[in-house]
Write an enzyme that holds these catalytic residues in place. Structure first.
Site, PDB file in Angstrom:
ATOM      1  CG  ASP A  65      48.597  42.111  52.651  1.00 50.98           C
ATOM      2  OD1 ASP A  65      47.655  41.326  52.883  1.00 50.98           O
ATOM      3  OD2 ASP A  65      49.690  41.730  52.199  1.00 50.98           O
ATOM      4  CG  HIS A  66      46.000  41.311  49.103  1.00 45.16           C
ATOM      5  ND1 HIS A  66      46.567  41.115  47.868  1.00 45.16           N
ATOM      6  CD2 HIS A  66      46.905  40.850  50.008  1.00 45.16           C
ATOM      7  CE1 HIS A  66      47.753  40.532  48.012  1.00 45.16           C
ATOM      8  NE2 HIS A  66      47.982  40.365  49.303  1.00 45.16           N
TER       9      HIS A  66
HETATM   10 ZN   LIG Z   1      49.508  39.570  50.568  1.00 44.88          ZN
HETATM   11 ZN   LIG Z   2      47.767  36.721  51.591  1.00 46.80          ZN
END
Ligand SMILES: [Zn+2]
Ligand SMILES: [Zn+2]
Length: 300
Positions: A65-66
């Protein structure tokens, strides 16, 4: 002027309202992207920003998610004759992961990339007007917090200069460099004729267990952007187990580090219907808290 633009504010998966995590810090000629969630390119378009202006990418850690937006973003940069060297910074593993990305996806054009893998706390960028420090966090993957610091500036005290009869020229330049001058037989010290303008400090703390380094990273920040995945009142055990911060912990970091303003991000799907509960918990400890929204812009 330092500007922070939120391009994604969700945890784990994107929602209809929130994209996966990303923030852009604009300062003079630098456009620093902090994390790069999925669909980052559409977020740039919607925000009317140009991804080719990105100068550096700071990765907090390699959870999807990053970073899931990286391959697409790199491809667009490669396709558009990006003439600069893109500087990428990240924790242990970053060299290997970026190289793999560049190898896995068949980019038709080459892109010049400088990869900086950070394995200890310290200054990672030292520019003329600012520096960035990295701090190791405690998460389920190697993770870093980043602290952007604008260097203090010496400004001419216009009232003093007028009174003294000084005109623009090399003498003023010397004062601005902090040097004393002699004008019409009189010595003028830099501290009499100038004022120090304190530089702005912005800290980004993403996924981590509550730990001492959070306070070091956030010290005296004008703006602290922090993850807050859980409510302390409901899920302190889960926060410890998954190595994340609660809203109360983020607020405690802001308060004890004498931060001026806290923005909570990395909002869990769990609270997507009512994210205000995150804000309310933080506000009990630190009043100047706000909830991040996609496309929110903060100017310091
Ligand atoms: Zn995260
Ligand atoms: Zn994380």
């Amino acid at each position: 002027m330092v500007e922070v633009i939120f391009l994604g504010t969700s945890e784990a998966t994107p929602s209809a309202e929130r994209n996966q995590l990303a923030m852009l810090l604009k300062y003079k000629n630098d456009n620093i992207l902090i994390d790069c969630g999925e669909c980052i390119q559409r977020q740039f378009k919607i925000a009317k920003l140009n991804p080719l202006k990105i100068t550096r990418i700071l990765i907090t850690h390699w959870h999807g998610d990053h970073v899931l937006g990286l391959p697409g973003l790199l491809q667009t940069i490669a396709l558009n004759n990006y003439s600069k060297t893109l500087k990428i910074y990240g924790p242990k593993g970053t060299k290997q992961f970026v190289k793999l990305l560049l190898k896995t996806f068949i980019f038709q054009e080459k892109i010049k990339v400088e990869i900086n893998e950070i394995t200890k706390d310290g200054v990672i960028i030292d520019s003329k007007d600012f520096y960035v420090k990295a701090f190791k966090m405690k998460h389920t993957a190697p993770c870093l917090a980043y602290r952007f610091v604008e260097k203090d500036m010496r400004k001419i005290d216009i009232a003093f200069i007028k009174k003294a009869g000084l005109k623009p020229g090399p003498l003023l330049g010397k004062l601005q460099q902090g040097k004393a001058i002699t004008f019409q037989g009189k010595k003028i010290k830099a501290r009499e004729a100038t004022k120090i303008k304190k530089g702005k400090k912005v800290t980004f703390i993403m996924d981590t267990l509550f730990n001492k380094n959070c306070f070091k990273a956030a010290k005296d920040s004008d703006l602290l952007v922090s993850e807050a995945v859980f409510l302390e009142s409901e899920h302190i055990d889960k926060a410890r187990e998954r190595k994340h911060l609660t809203a109360k912990q983020a607020a405690t970091i802001a308060k004890k580090s004498k931060t001026k303003k806290l923005i909570l991000t990395h909002i869990s799907q769990r609270y997507s219907k009512n994210p205000k509960v995150i804000l309310n918990e933080a506000k009990k400890t630190f009043k100047v808290s706000e909830l991040a929204e996609d496309f929110m812009r903060i100017i310091l």
